[in-house]
Design an enzyme around this catalytic site. Sequence first.
Site, PDB file in Angstrom:
ATOM      1  CB  CYS A 171      -0.909  -0.061   1.238  1.00 62.89           C
ATOM      2  SG  CYS A 171      -1.695   1.484   1.663  1.00 62.89           S
TER       3      CYS A 171
ATOM      4  CB  CYS B 288       0.317   1.914   4.066  1.00 62.83           C
ATOM      5  SG  CYS B 288      -1.358   1.261   3.884  1.00 62.83           S
TER       6      CYS B 288
END
Length: 108
Positions: A32, A35
Amino acid sequence: MADISKTSETSFQHEVLEASLPVLVDFTAVWCQPCKLLDPIVRQLADEWDGKLLVMKLDVDDNPQLVIDYDVMGVPTLMLFKGGQPVERVSGYQPKDRLQNKFSIHLS
């Protein structure tokens, strides 16, 4: 520098739900990109709130049952648990000041 541990389905009950301090859980994934952008901010918050809350990371791919249990629809999702209950959640990348405003009211 505050320590950010990883939690999992096997340790979540003890490390998060039974913790004496509020726990900010970072639902994340290695693939991600948002993230990765959020990670330095989460680390800064962990440092600033050291002693007031714990910060834990949870890999969504390794812990699918918790993703279902807490209705996590996307990553990153930050969820604050207090007294074993989720009291606040933020999904997606957010700037640090927005996260501070959202979570700090629960840290008294």
